[in-house]
Design a protein around this motif. Structure first.
Motif, mmCIF file in Angstrom:
data_model
loop_
_atom_site.group_PDB
_atom_site.id
_atom_site.type_symbol
_atom_site.label_atom_id
_atom_site.label_comp_id
_atom_site.label_asym_id
_atom_site.label_seq_id
_atom_site.Cartn_x
_atom_site.Cartn_y
_atom_site.Cartn_z
ATOM 1 N N ASN A 90 0.781 -1.253 -0.174
ATOM 2 C CA ASN A 90 -0.138 -0.001 -0.175
ATOM 3 C C ASN A 90 0.916 1.392 0.077
ATOM 4 N N HIS A 117 -1.095 -0.937 -4.345
ATOM 5 C CA HIS A 117 -2.445 -0.191 -4.244
ATOM 6 C C HIS A 117 -1.932 1.134 -3.783
ATOM 7 N N THR A 118 -2.415 2.170 -4.604
ATOM 8 C CA THR A 118 -2.094 3.839 -4.129
ATOM 9 C C THR A 118 -3.577 3.919 -3.262
ATOM 10 N N CYS A 119 -3.005 4.641 -2.226
ATOM 11 C CA CYS A 119 -4.595 4.909 -1.219
ATOM 12 C C CYS A 119 -4.168 5.892 -0.351
ATOM 13 N N ARG A 120 -5.034 6.357 0.665
ATOM 14 C CA ARG A 120 -4.712 7.285 1.535
ATOM 15 C C ARG A 120 -3.682 6.767 2.531
ATOM 16 N N GLU A 123 -5.623 4.637 5.520
ATOM 17 C CA GLU A 123 -6.033 3.454 4.773
ATOM 18 C C GLU A 123 -4.905 2.484 4.766
#
Length: 279
Positions: A90, A117-120, A123
């Protein structure tokens, strides 16, 4: 007693309605009632009473806690066994910008299947805590972490004020547009601004590119990661980069201490720490 019994009791505890449990688990109500009665006989305890509403005994409440734990561990086990060659990463937005290519190359060379996965940032951190990712890379941590999480600094990063050229170089006189609350630098910027007696925050909005395009035409300012600075002179000729108002923080790698990929993670840390400064 088996996993289905645990699932039935867990849903009964949560929903307090046998019809809802029946719909949720696709089981008939007589089947659910039979298995609940058999479960209590097997345990030789009373888990609940029913008088038109469900009332759970102290033993029932403890049993629910263990149902929740056992079912969660079971789901985690199945997920891990199904994806033994998967490696889940992440990345916050800035970490994606910095590290996506070298991470992919290394994992591919090791014969793993990268799930990136690119996320906040929040998160990404939560997914490490919940064992939903093998590695998370974020710009700082703004929540308490459990002891089983390792936190390794990768590099120092600057967060820099940029603003429209029509404004004076005084943060108290610059209308500021800040990142949204779920971004990695929102809390960092707010904490930094607390040292000034008066600042003027006028908006909270979208992506860095959108904000830069806005302040290239409007008398506004914002804080951005230094990774975006090299594009400013060419793409945004009316924006000034401050050499005074800057924040320093670490880009951090998070991983579980008991990760099955300990050797891979160690190699990954070495590779990312040895990247050239211009990367």
């Amino acid at each position: 007693m088996d996993l289905l019994d645990l699932k039935i009791f867990k849903q009964l505890y949560i929903q307090c309605n046998i019809s809802a449990v029946s719909r949720f688990l696709y089981l008939s109500q007589p089947t659910i009632s039979y298995r609940l009665n058999k479960l209590q006989q097997e345990l030789n305890i009373t888990l609940y009473a029913y008088d038109g509403e469900y009332h759970f005994t102290p033993q029932g409440k403890v049993f629910y806690e263990y149902c929740e734990r056992i079912l969660r561990d079971h789901d985690e086990l199945v997920t891990r066994l199904e994806g033994m060659n998967d490696f889940t990463v992440n990345l916050s937005t800035v970490a994606t910008y910095l590290y996506l290519e070298p991470i992919y190359k290394l994992l591919h060379e090791k014969g793993l299947f990268p799930r990136i996965h690119t996320c906040r940032s929040d998160e990404a951190i939560r997914n490490i805590i919940d064992h939903q990712a093998d590695v998370a890379i974020v710009g700082g941590v703004n929540m308490e972490l459990p002891r089983h999480i390792d936190v390794i600094p990768l590099k120092d990063e600057r967060i820099v004020l940029v603003y429209h050229q029509s404004l004076s170089h005084d943060i108290r006189k610059i209308p500021l547009v800040i990142d949204q609350k779920d971004s990695g630098i929102h809390a960092v910027v707010l904490n930094y601004l607390e040292q000034f007696e008066q600042v003027n925050i006028v908006a909270e909005m979208g992506t860095t590119a959108d904000r830069l395009a806005l302040i290239n035409h409007e008398p506004l300012g914002l804080f951005i990661n230094e990774t975006y600075l090299k594009d400013i002179q060419d793409r945004y000729p009316h924006i000034v980069i401050s050499d005074t108002y800057q924040i320093h923080r670490n880009i951090l790698l998070l991983a579980g201490e008991s990760s099955r990929y300990g050797d891979i993670i160690h190699t990954l840390i070495e590779k990312l720490n040895n990247l050239s400064p211009s990367h």
